[in-house]
Design an enzyme around this catalytic site. Structure first.
Site, PDB file in Angstrom:
ATOM      1  N   SER A   1       0.828  -1.207   0.000  1.00  0.00           N
ATOM      2  CA  SER A   1       0.000   0.000   0.000  1.00  0.00           C
ATOM      3  C   SER A   1       0.864   1.259   0.000  1.00  0.00           C
ATOM      4  CB  SER A   1      -0.957  -0.052   1.180  1.00  0.00           C
ATOM      5  OG  SER A   1      -2.042   0.780   0.912  1.00  0.00           O
TER       6      SER A   1
ATOM      7  N   TRP B   1     -10.218   0.263  -4.081  1.00  0.00           N
ATOM      8  CA  TRP B   1      -9.638   1.567  -3.752  1.00  0.00           C
ATOM      9  C   TRP B   1      -8.258   1.729  -4.403  1.00  0.00           C
ATOM     10  CZ3 TRP B   1     -11.355   6.018  -2.413  1.00  0.00           C
ATOM     11  CH2 TRP B   1     -10.612   6.938  -1.669  1.00  0.00           C
TER      12      TRP B   1
ATOM     13  N   HIS C   1      -7.710  -5.703   1.173  1.00  0.00           N
ATOM     14  CA  HIS C   1      -6.454  -4.960   1.230  1.00  0.00           C
ATOM     15  C   HIS C   1      -5.556  -5.465   2.367  1.00  0.00           C
ATOM     16  CE1 HIS C   1      -4.068  -1.404   0.444  1.00  0.00           C
ATOM     17  NE2 HIS C   1      -4.154  -1.012   1.709  1.00  0.00           N
TER      18      HIS C   1
HETATM   19  C1  GTR Z   1      -5.319   4.395   2.525  1.00  0.00           C
HETATM   20  C2  GTR Z   1      -4.775   5.276   1.450  1.00  0.00           C
HETATM   21  C3  GTR Z   1      -4.072   4.459   0.412  1.00  0.00           C
HETATM   22  C4  GTR Z   1      -3.159   3.427   1.016  1.00  0.00           C
HETATM   23  C5  GTR Z   1      -3.695   2.784   2.272  1.00  0.00           C
HETATM   24  C6  GTR Z   1      -2.672   1.985   3.069  1.00  0.00           C
HETATM   25  O1  GTR Z   1      -5.972   5.101   3.503  1.00  0.00           O
HETATM   26  O2  GTR Z   1      -5.855   5.980   0.885  1.00  0.00           O
HETATM   27  O3  GTR Z   1      -3.370   5.310  -0.477  1.00  0.00           O
HETATM   28  O4  GTR Z   1      -1.917   3.968   1.258  1.00  0.00           O
HETATM   29  O5  GTR Z   1      -4.245   3.717   3.118  1.00  0.00           O
HETATM   30  O6  GTR Z   1      -1.514   2.367   3.194  1.00  0.00           O
HETATM   31  O7  GTR Z   1      -3.055   0.938   3.587  1.00  0.00           O
END
Ligand code: GTR
Length: 391
Positions: free
Chosen positions: A224, A315, A367
């Site tokens: 991420s 996302w 995620h």
């Molecule tokens: C979210 C963000 C993403 C990603 C994620 C993470 O809130 O919008 O860009 O970085 O966090 O790091 O798990």
């Protein structure tokens, strides 16, 4: 982590394929002077450095090269870690610039029974420090160090808070204000993600001095926001044999121009300290970006790159991540004549594609970075390095 005033349901309005605008893709093979880039020479000398500079100026900020001194101190060593399977080394990497010092802690498990020197995976950890517990009292799938060691790889990690805290207010307290205060004044200055990449590079500086580590077989990986930093590390520092992005999304592997899931405007609003100030010029204005994220992938060539997504992680825009991988690895195929190509349509979850120079998979689920992902990254590395996975 949503836009202020935006609820969870609302953000899904960005996650509809039919809403992706038509966009034109910046050409990797034409430089700013309009010259066509067809050869390795031109790629290496004309185009790649230009692209990396464009990313510095517009997205991640300047990557300072100045370091007056770097020192490595092993503060803890245990040759019988993981029931004798590995040697644990905790190494303090102390960097001095103009009399100011910053120390980052590298955690490293080196397999005791392996090819020596050992190939290594470095994880950029931005999550709870528990994920990378050197005592291994807490073991998390995010960094399955035992599994990594069992497969003959050294498992290395550091926490981003040592170089730049993942926080809007305190991000500047470490390397930014201490080593590179002038960066904070610049519109194209170093910010959080670039600082994390800088940290990964200092870990590489250590690998290059460590006799137990094969620095020529080093992979950098992040999840991420860590995956954004990992791609920037591999794109700007050619010492990494493999660069891995796990679900990096906007500002990582995903094409910004698709505006699917997280957008440039959303990320700059919620995380203004991750990117250089100039990046916010492209809020709702992606068409003006002189690059898109496929060129970040391209800058890694000819070295290997791996992009992983998760089926429910819209996302991060799995399709946009795949698109930039397909487009960016044109450099591997068309400039470096490497064999193999990605299927035109994205493969379903559970069907990884491992080419000699690049990999891709989609994991079923949400995620996260999990042992499933790690095993595929190691399968890819085994194949890429020609290591017999039975060892
Ligand atoms: C979210 C963000 C993403 C990603 C994620 C993470 O809130 O919008 O860009 O970085 O966090 O790091 O798990």
């Amino acid at each position: 982590s949503l836009l202020p005033g935006l609820t969870f349901g609302q953000r899904n309005t960005n996650e509809i394929e039919s809403k992706v605008p038509e966009y034109s893709i910046p050409d990797i093979f034409v430089n700013l002077k309009g010259q066509e880039i067809n050869t390795i020479q031109d790629w290496v000398h004309l185009r790649r450095p230009e692209i990396v500079n464009l990313f510095e100026d517009n997205v991640y900020g300047n990557m300072p090269e100045a370091i007056d001194a770097i020192n490595f101190t092993t503060v803890n060593e245990n040759k019988m870690a993981m029931n004798g399977m590995a040697t644990l080394k905790e190494v303090d990497i102390e960097v001095t610039n103009k009399t100011q010092k910053v120390t980052m802690r590298l955690i490293l498990f080196i397999p005791n029974k392996t090819i020596s020197p050992a190939p290594v995976f470095l994880l950029i950890n931005h999550r709870d420090p528990e994920n990378i517990d050197p005592t291994r009292k807490t073991k998390m799938g995010f960094w399955p160090a035992e599994e990594i060691v069992k497969r003959g790889y050294a498992a290395a990690t550091f926490h981003v808070k040592d170089v730049s805290d993942d926080d809007k207010v305190t991000f500047s307290e470490d390397i930014l204000s201490k080593l590179y205060p002038e960066e904070l004044e610049k519109e194209n200055g170093l910010r959080g993600l670039g600082a994390w990449a800088w940290g990964a590079m200092r870990a590489m500086d250590y690998f290059e001095t460590a006799p137990e580590i094969d620095a020529e077989k080093a992979a950098v990986i992040g999840h991420s926001r860590g995956g954004k930093a990992s791609l920037w590390t591999g794109a700007s520092d050619p010492r990494w044999a493999i660069t891995i992005s796990n679900e990096s999304g906007c500002g990582g592997a995903a094409m910004s121009r698709r505006q699917f899931g997280e957008t440039v405007k959303i990320i700059n609003t919620v995380f203004p300290y991750w990117f250089t100030d100039n990046f916010s010029k492209y809020n709702d204005n992606e068409a003006l970006l002189p690059i898109d994220q496929h060129m970040l992938i391209a800058s890694i060539a000819p070295r290997a790159v791996y992009v992983a997504s998760a089926s429910e992680d819209l996302w991060a825009d799995p399709k946009g991540e795949y698109t930039s991988l397909q487009l960016g690895t044109r450099v591997h195929r068309e400039i470096y004549n490497m064999e193999g190509n990605f299927p035109k349509e994205i493969n379903a979850a559970g069907n990884p594609v491992h080419l000699p120079y690049a990999g891709h998979h989609i994991r079923e689920g949400k995620h996260n970075l999990t042992p499933y992902d790690w095993n595929l990254f190691m399968d890819f590395a085994d194949k890429h390095y020609g290591i017999n996975s039975e060892n």
